[in-house]
Write a protein that holds these residues in place. Structure first.
Motif, PDB file in Angstrom:
ATOM      1  N   SER A  34       0.843  -1.190   0.000  1.00 32.61           N
ATOM      2  CA  SER A  34       0.000   0.000   0.000  1.00 32.61           C
ATOM      3  C   SER A  34       0.875   1.235   0.000  1.00 32.61           C
ATOM      4  CB  SER A  34      -0.904   0.000   1.232  1.00 32.61           C
ATOM      5  OG  SER A  34      -1.771  -1.111   1.223  1.00 32.61           O
ATOM      6  N   SER A  73      -4.286   0.761  -8.677  1.00 32.47           N
ATOM      7  CA  SER A  73      -4.572  -0.253  -7.658  1.00 32.47           C
ATOM      8  C   SER A  73      -5.121  -1.523  -8.308  1.00 32.47           C
ATOM      9  CB  SER A  73      -5.587   0.286  -6.650  1.00 32.47           C
ATOM     10  OG  SER A  73      -5.067   1.367  -5.933  1.00 32.47           O
ATOM     11  N   THR A 126      -2.138  -1.329  -3.670  1.00 39.48           N
ATOM     12  CA  THR A 126      -3.199  -0.400  -3.295  1.00 39.48           C
ATOM     13  C   THR A 126      -2.619   0.996  -3.214  1.00 39.48           C
ATOM     14  OG1 THR A 126      -4.321  -2.127  -2.018  1.00 39.48           O
ATOM     15  CG2 THR A 126      -4.963   0.163  -1.597  1.00 39.48           C
TER      16      THR A 126
END
Length: 126
Positions: free
Chosen positions: A11, A93, A123
């Motif tokens: 992420s 993403s 992400t």
């Protein structure tokens, strides 16, 4: 089938970077070619980048949406391909898959690869 494994997802915030790795084994055919595909939630996968060891050296091809932001590289001696993702956007993403063993020479076509990894999740938050 060639065994394929992706690592390196995670992420990040928009504008950030990640480097994905793809390790493959038992590759029998020449030339070696490895491609990365991106599957956003609810969408079909699309070709991101491909790299191969052709007769005239290393060749690459990129999808239009990632040109100038993503870089594919190889260490074929170690059966490893990398995808450096830069200037990431929320629309980047999704799952990133690595694939190899191409049937017909269409490097960014998801229909042409026989061996796939399980994918690694990226992400990007805004």
């Amino acid at each position: 089938r060639v065994q394929v494994e992706e690592t390196g997802g995670g992420s990040v915030q928009a504008g950030g970077s990640l480097t994905l790795s793809c390790v493959f084994s038992a590759y029998k055919y020449k030339p070696k070619i490895v491609a990365w595909f991106h599957q956003a939630p609810g969408k079909r996968s699309e070709g991101v980048a491909a790299i191969w060891d052709g007769t005239s050296g290393i060749g690459t091809e990129y999808g239009d949406s990632v040109k100038g932001r993503f870089t594919i590289s190889e260490d074929f001696d170690k059966d490893t391909v990398y995808l450096q993702l830069s200037d990431l956007k929320p629309e980047d993403s999704g799952l990133y898959y690595c694939a190899t063993e191409i049937r017909s020479w269409i490097p960014l076509s998801r229909y042409e690869y026989q061996s796939w990894g399980q994918g690694t999740q990226v992400t990007v938050s805004s």
